[in-house]
Design a protein around this motif. Structure first.
Motif, PDB file in Angstrom:
ATOM      1  N   MET A   1     116.359 -40.419 -47.298  1.00  0.00           N
ATOM      2  CA  MET A   1     116.672 -39.789 -48.590  1.00  0.00           C
ATOM      3  C   MET A   1     116.481 -38.274 -48.493  1.00  0.00           C
ATOM      4  SD  MET A   1     117.469 -42.353 -50.600  1.00  0.00           S
ATOM      5  CE  MET A   1     117.097 -42.094 -52.334  1.00  0.00           C
ATOM      6  N   ILE A   2     117.340 -37.554 -49.174  1.00  0.00           N
ATOM      7  CA  ILE A   2     117.317 -36.099 -49.150  1.00  0.00           C
ATOM      8  C   ILE A   2     117.207 -35.597 -50.589  1.00  0.00           C
ATOM      9  CG2 ILE A   2     118.654 -34.029 -48.584  1.00  0.00           C
ATOM     10  CD1 ILE A   2     119.935 -35.688 -46.321  1.00  0.00           C
ATOM     11  N   ARG A   3     116.327 -34.620 -50.811  1.00  0.00           N
ATOM     12  CA  ARG A   3     116.170 -34.058 -52.156  1.00  0.00           C
ATOM     13  C   ARG A   3     117.227 -32.971 -52.366  1.00  0.00           C
ATOM     14  NH1 ARG A   3     111.929 -35.391 -55.327  1.00  0.00           N
ATOM     15  NH2 ARG A   3     110.264 -36.617 -54.375  1.00  0.00           N
ATOM     16  N   VAL A   4     118.172 -33.273 -53.247  1.00  0.00           N
ATOM     17  CA  VAL A   4     119.285 -32.365 -53.526  1.00  0.00           C
ATOM     18  C   VAL A   4     119.080 -31.710 -54.883  1.00  0.00           C
ATOM     19  CG1 VAL A   4     121.780 -32.202 -53.898  1.00  0.00           C
ATOM     20  CG2 VAL A   4     120.873 -33.733 -52.127  1.00  0.00           C
ATOM     21  N   HIS A   5     119.255 -30.406 -54.919  1.00  0.00           N
ATOM     22  CA  HIS A   5     119.191 -29.691 -56.195  1.00  0.00           C
ATOM     23  C   HIS A   5     120.536 -29.732 -56.905  1.00  0.00           C
ATOM     24  CE1 HIS A   5     119.726 -26.038 -58.680  1.00  0.00           C
ATOM     25  NE2 HIS A   5     118.511 -26.318 -59.084  1.00  0.00           N
ATOM     26  N   SER A   6     121.615 -29.384 -56.176  1.00  0.00           N
ATOM     27  CA  SER A   6     122.940 -29.332 -56.786  1.00  0.00           C
ATOM     28  C   SER A   6     124.000 -29.194 -55.702  1.00  0.00           C
ATOM     29  CB  SER A   6     123.038 -28.150 -57.768  1.00  0.00           C
ATOM     30  OG  SER A   6     122.750 -26.928 -57.100  1.00  0.00           O
ATOM     31  N   TYR A   7     125.257 -29.239 -56.129  1.00  0.00           N
ATOM     32  CA  TYR A   7     126.399 -29.097 -55.224  1.00  0.00           C
ATOM     33  C   TYR A   7     127.347 -28.019 -55.761  1.00  0.00           C
ATOM     34  CZ  TYR A   7     125.003 -33.876 -53.888  1.00  0.00           C
ATOM     35  OH  TYR A   7     124.302 -34.986 -53.502  1.00  0.00           O
ATOM     36  N   GLU A   8     128.086 -27.434 -54.850  1.00  0.00           N
ATOM     37  CA  GLU A   8     129.193 -26.550 -55.224  1.00  0.00           C
ATOM     38  C   GLU A   8     130.392 -26.930 -54.373  1.00  0.00           C
ATOM     39  OE1 GLU A   8     130.600 -21.846 -55.210  1.00  0.00           O
ATOM     40  OE2 GLU A   8     128.577 -22.390 -54.556  1.00  0.00           O
ATOM     41  N   SER A   9     131.465 -27.343 -55.017  1.00  0.00           N
ATOM     42  CA  SER A   9     132.691 -27.648 -54.296  1.00  0.00           C
ATOM     43  C   SER A   9     133.560 -26.402 -54.213  1.00  0.00           C
ATOM     44  CB  SER A   9     133.460 -28.773 -55.003  1.00  0.00           C
ATOM     45  OG  SER A   9     132.718 -29.977 -54.971  1.00  0.00           O
ATOM     46  N   MET A  10     134.304 -26.284 -53.161  1.00  0.00           N
ATOM     47  CA  MET A  10     135.216 -25.156 -52.939  1.00  0.00           C
ATOM     48  C   MET A  10     134.472 -23.823 -52.892  1.00  0.00           C
ATOM     49  SD  MET A  10     137.848 -26.932 -52.619  1.00  0.00           S
ATOM     50  CE  MET A  10     138.173 -28.653 -53.012  1.00  0.00           C
ATOM     51  N   GLY A  11     133.276 -23.828 -52.336  1.00  0.00           N
ATOM     52  CA  GLY A  11     132.517 -22.588 -52.191  1.00  0.00           C
ATOM     53  C   GLY A  11     133.163 -21.669 -51.171  1.00  0.00           C
ATOM     54  N   THR A  12     133.139 -20.378 -51.447  1.00  0.00           N
ATOM     55  CA  THR A  12     133.777 -19.404 -50.542  1.00  0.00           C
ATOM     56  C   THR A  12     132.807 -18.332 -50.041  1.00  0.00           C
ATOM     57  OG1 THR A  12     134.465 -18.068 -52.436  1.00  0.00           O
ATOM     58  CG2 THR A  12     136.038 -19.699 -51.627  1.00  0.00           C
ATOM     59  N   GLY A  26     113.195 -27.231 -52.310  1.00  0.00           N
ATOM     60  CA  GLY A  26     112.015 -26.831 -51.555  1.00  0.00           C
ATOM     61  C   GLY A  26     112.227 -25.550 -50.773  1.00  0.00           C
ATOM     62  N   CYS A  27     111.233 -24.636 -50.859  1.00  0.00           N
ATOM     63  CA  CYS A  27     111.321 -23.383 -50.104  1.00  0.00           C
ATOM     64  C   CYS A  27     109.927 -22.872 -49.790  1.00  0.00           C
ATOM     65  CB  CYS A  27     112.095 -22.326 -50.897  1.00  0.00           C
ATOM     66  SG  CYS A  27     112.448 -20.833 -49.918  1.00  0.00           S
ATOM     67  N   PRO A  37     115.109 -20.026 -58.644  1.00  0.00           N
ATOM     68  CA  PRO A  37     113.693 -20.388 -58.674  1.00  0.00           C
ATOM     69  C   PRO A  37     113.458 -21.872 -58.925  1.00  0.00           C
ATOM     70  CG  PRO A  37     114.322 -19.284 -60.714  1.00  0.00           C
ATOM     71  CD  PRO A  37     115.478 -19.132 -59.769  1.00  0.00           C
ATOM     72  N   ASP A  38     114.459 -22.533 -59.481  1.00  0.00           N
ATOM     73  CA  ASP A  38     114.338 -23.964 -59.743  1.00  0.00           C
ATOM     74  C   ASP A  38     114.477 -24.813 -58.477  1.00  0.00           C
ATOM     75  OD1 ASP A  38     116.887 -22.849 -59.805  1.00  0.00           O
ATOM     76  OD2 ASP A  38     117.720 -24.389 -61.099  1.00  0.00           O
ATOM     77  N   THR A  39     114.788 -24.176 -57.337  1.00  0.00           N
ATOM     78  CA  THR A  39     114.878 -24.914 -56.068  1.00  0.00           C
ATOM     79  C   THR A  39     113.596 -24.803 -55.245  1.00  0.00           C
ATOM     80  OG1 THR A  39     115.752 -23.060 -54.761  1.00  0.00           O
ATOM     81  CG2 THR A  39     117.357 -24.422 -55.957  1.00  0.00           C
ATOM     82  N   ILE A  40     112.627 -24.033 -55.696  1.00  0.00           N
ATOM     83  CA  ILE A  40     111.466 -23.722 -54.862  1.00  0.00           C
ATOM     84  C   ILE A  40     110.536 -24.918 -54.674  1.00  0.00           C
ATOM     85  CG2 ILE A  40     109.359 -22.346 -54.723  1.00  0.00           C
ATOM     86  CD1 ILE A  40     110.932 -20.008 -55.939  1.00  0.00           C
ATOM     87  N   GLU A  41     110.193 -25.606 -55.733  1.00  0.00           N
ATOM     88  CA  GLU A  41     109.237 -26.707 -55.629  1.00  0.00           C
ATOM     89  C   GLU A  41     109.809 -27.861 -54.808  1.00  0.00           C
ATOM     90  OE1 GLU A  41     106.126 -26.655 -56.455  1.00  0.00           O
ATOM     91  OE2 GLU A  41     106.378 -24.602 -57.193  1.00  0.00           O
ATOM     92  N   PHE A  72     124.682 -26.428 -45.824  1.00  0.00           N
ATOM     93  CA  PHE A  72     123.408 -26.808 -46.433  1.00  0.00           C
ATOM     94  C   PHE A  72     122.641 -25.533 -46.738  1.00  0.00           C
ATOM     95  CE2 PHE A  72     124.531 -30.603 -44.009  1.00  0.00           C
ATOM     96  CZ  PHE A  72     124.417 -31.570 -45.005  1.00  0.00           C
ATOM     97  N   SER A  73     122.307 -25.356 -48.033  1.00  0.00           N
ATOM     98  CA  SER A  73     121.610 -24.168 -48.489  1.00  0.00           C
ATOM     99  C   SER A  73     120.413 -24.618 -49.314  1.00  0.00           C
ATOM    100  CB  SER A  73     122.582 -23.287 -49.296  1.00  0.00           C
ATOM    101  OG  SER A  73     121.996 -22.057 -49.642  1.00  0.00           O
ATOM    102  N   GLY A  74     119.877 -23.715 -50.133  1.00  0.00           N
ATOM    103  CA  GLY A  74     118.696 -24.119 -50.876  1.00  0.00           C
ATOM    104  C   GLY A  74     118.344 -23.144 -51.978  1.00  0.00           C
ATOM    105  N   GLY A  75     117.011 -23.056 -52.198  1.00  0.00           N
ATOM    106  CA  GLY A  75     115.928 -23.569 -51.402  1.00  0.00           C
ATOM    107  C   GLY A  75     116.036 -23.209 -49.921  1.00  0.00           C
ATOM    108  N   GLU A  76     115.283 -23.940 -49.132  1.00  0.00           N
ATOM    109  CA  GLU A  76     115.282 -23.765 -47.680  1.00  0.00           C
ATOM    110  C   GLU A  76     115.541 -25.126 -47.042  1.00  0.00           C
ATOM    111  OE1 GLU A  76     115.429 -23.085 -44.008  1.00  0.00           O
ATOM    112  OE2 GLU A  76     115.427 -21.418 -45.430  1.00  0.00           O
ATOM    113  N   PRO A  77     116.756 -25.330 -46.515  1.00  0.00           N
ATOM    114  CA  PRO A  77     117.131 -26.659 -46.025  1.00  0.00           C
ATOM    115  C   PRO A  77     116.299 -27.171 -44.856  1.00  0.00           C
ATOM    116  CG  PRO A  77     118.814 -25.034 -45.482  1.00  0.00           C
ATOM    117  CD  PRO A  77     117.874 -24.373 -46.437  1.00  0.00           C
TER     118      PRO A  77
END
Length: 241
Positions: A1-12, A26-27, A37-41, A72-77
């Motif tokens: 299992m992987i803790r995902v904050h969110s996704y972005e499709s078609m990111g450039t 997590g970071c 900041p909501d990705t830090i914990e 894969f971004s973050g946070g810190e992947p």
């Protein structure tokens, strides 16, 4: 299992071409200007089966073209490197280009394996000066620079990313030190100069947190041009992102 904050499709903005960007939770850094900041914990986000991320990536594959893929971004992947290794292997088997956007500050056997698997690393160097880096992120930059050296030694292509924060990383001495430290690296395909922005300030307000750089103004066009010109003295390809 992987803790995902969110996704972005078609990111450039997170690697070449059109990409599915998976923001992980997590970071280890506490950057003063963090836009997420909501990705830090580390305990936040949504626990997601790797198979679900793989399915999403494969479903979007027709949109990637020849250059796109998954980032894969973050946070810190690299917080979740052990869980990402088999997923990245599966993505590679599916013929999908994989980028890892990392601050380079985490190191263990799983991180080393992960770095060896991905096609491209987007390495965020916040500051080349150790003390100023600590003031900006709460951590020293020793491991980040070691990660850059590892990528160079192993011929792993990477993009160097640098956020131009007024008063914290925009001095000529800051930029020249970065150039002196990494300017000779042949594995750096390009340098991305990222202007400072305040798009994430509303998140601090929603979370009841104080944004510590509230009085810092965004870069002027002249400041950005000056920083880019300095970087071009050390790196052949500099892009303002």
């Amino acid at each position: 299992m992987i803790r995902v904050h969110s996704y972005e499709s078609m990111g450039t903005f997170d690697g070449p071409g059109l990409r599915l960007v998976v923001f992980l939770q997590g970071c280890n850094f506490r950057c003063l200007y963090c836009a997420n900041p909501d990705t830090i914990e580390a305990c936040g986000g949504t626990l997601t089966p790797a198979e679900e991320i793989l399915r999403m990536a494969v479903d979007q594959k027709p949109f990637y073209g020849r250059r796109g893929g998954v980032t894969f971004s973050g946070g810190e992947p690299t917080f979740q490197a052990a869980a990402l290794v088999p997923l990245v292997r599966a993505l590679k088997e599916a013929g999908i280009h994989v980028c890892l956007d990392s601050n380079g500050g985490v190191w263990n056997p799983a991180v080393e394996e992960l770095l060896g698997l991905v096609d491209l690393v987007l390495l965020d160097v916040k500051q080349a000066n150790p003390e100023r880096h600590k003031g900006l992120t709460g951590r020293e930059n020793t491991q980040t620079l070691r990660t850059a050296a590892w990528l160079e030694a192993h011929g792993k292509p990477f993009w160097l990313r640098y956020v131009l924060v007024p008063g914290h990383s925009d001095a000529e001495a800051d930029i020249r030190l970065l150039g002196e430290r990494l300017g000779g690296y042949r594995s750096i395909e390009r340098v991305e100069l990222l202007p400072y922005h305040t798009l994430g300030v509303h998140k601090y307000e929603a979370m009841g947190l104080e944004y510590q750089l509230r009085d810092v103004r965004e870069n002027t066009p002249e400041q950005i041009d000056r920083a880019a010109a300095l970087l071009r003295e050390y790196f052949p390809t500099v892009v303002v992102n």
